[in-house]
Scaffold this active site. Sequence first.
Site, short mmCIF file in Angstrom:
data_model
loop_
_atom_site.label_atom_id
_atom_site.label_comp_id
_atom_site.label_asym_id
_atom_site.label_seq_id
_atom_site.Cartn_x
_atom_site.Cartn_y
_atom_site.Cartn_z
CG ASN A 16 -63.79 25.66 -12.63
OD1 ASN A 16 -62.57 25.56 -12.63
ND2 ASN A 16 -64.42 26.83 -12.59
CG LEU A 98 -71.37 22.24 0.70
CD1 LEU A 98 -70.17 21.32 0.66
CD2 LEU A 98 -72.55 21.62 -0.02
CG HIS A 114 -63.17 33.11 -4.42
ND1 HIS A 114 -64.53 33.37 -4.37
CD2 HIS A 114 -62.57 34.32 -4.37
CE1 HIS A 114 -64.73 34.67 -4.28
NE2 HIS A 114 -63.55 35.27 -4.27
C1 GRF Z 1 -65.98 30.18 -11.51
O1 GRF Z 1 -65.41 31.44 -11.81
C2 GRF Z 1 -65.75 29.81 -10.08
O2 GRF Z 1 -64.52 30.23 -9.58
C3 GRF Z 1 -66.88 30.56 -9.39
O3 GRF Z 1 -67.97 30.43 -10.26
C4 GRF Z 1 -67.50 30.23 -11.58
C5 GRF Z 1 -68.08 28.94 -12.08
O4 GRF Z 1 -67.82 28.75 -13.43
N1 GRF Z 1 -67.10 30.08 -8.06
P1 GRF Z 1 -68.16 27.36 -14.11
O5 GRF Z 1 -69.59 27.00 -13.75
O6 GRF Z 1 -67.19 26.34 -13.59
O7 GRF Z 1 -67.99 27.61 -15.57
#
Ligand code: GRF
Length: 224
Positions: A16, A98, A114
Site C-alpha cells: 500500500n 496509535l 482494512h
Molecule cells: C493490507 O491488507 C492492509 O489492509 C492490512 O495489512 C495489509 C498490509 O499490506 N492492514 P501491505 O504492507 O500494504 O502490503
Amino acid sequence: MSTLRLGVFVSGSGTNLQAILDACRTGRIAAQVAVVISNNREAYALERARQAGVPGVYIPAGSRSGSPRWEVADPCHLEVLGDYGVELICMAGYMRRLGPQVLEAYAGRVLNIHPALLPSFIGAHGQRDALRYGVRISGCTVHFADANFDTGPVIIQAAVPVLPDDDEASLAARILQQEHKIYPQAIQWYAQGRLVIEGRHVRVLNARPPTIAEAIINPGLEIF
Ligand code: GRF
C-alpha cells in the site's frame, strides 16, 4: 505548488505504501510521502521508502499482546511527525494502534485501510475471518481512524468475490489489488478538501455515484 505532506505508518511489506508512493510520483494524488514510520525494523516497507528516497524511521511501539507503551511511543511519533511537517497520517498495514496523544494532535487527520468490508471482520485477520465465516463477498475499507480498531467513519470501500478455491493468500491478493486503488483515491479526495465528516458519515463532495452495473453478485445470477 505545495502538496499535502503524508506520514505513512507501516509494519510489513508495504505494498500500500508503494501504491501511495507511485500515485504521488505520477501526480495522480497531490501529495508527497514526507516520512515512513515503522514499528518493525525488518519491514520491507522501509526498503521501499529508501528506494523512493523517502526517510524511514523505526519507532518501537510495544507488542500487540503486551500493554501499549504509548507514553514512550507517542512523544517519539509526534516529534518525527512534526520534524517532517506531516499533515495527514496514513496507516498502511500498521499493526498497532496509535496512542491518544497522536490521535488528539491529528484528530480527523488519520486514515487507515482494512482488508474487509467494515464493520465485518475487524482486527488483524480480516481475510482469514471472512473465509472462515463463509461470506461470498469481501473487500476492503479506507476509513478515518479513531481510538479503537477499525471503527472510524468509512470513506470508500471496494468489494471482491470470495471464490470456492480461495485460501487466505489468494483472497488477500485479490483484496490488495483493490486496496491499491482505493487508498490513493481516498488520499486524493482528502488532499482536494472533498471529505466532510458528519458523525459516522463521510460526505465525498462531487463524487460520482456508482452504477448498478458495478454491483458484485457472487455466485452470479443465472435465472434472468
Ligand atoms: C493490507 O491488507 C492492509 O489492509 C492490512 O495489512 C495489509 C498490509 O499490506 N492492514 P501491505 O504492507 O500494504 O502490503
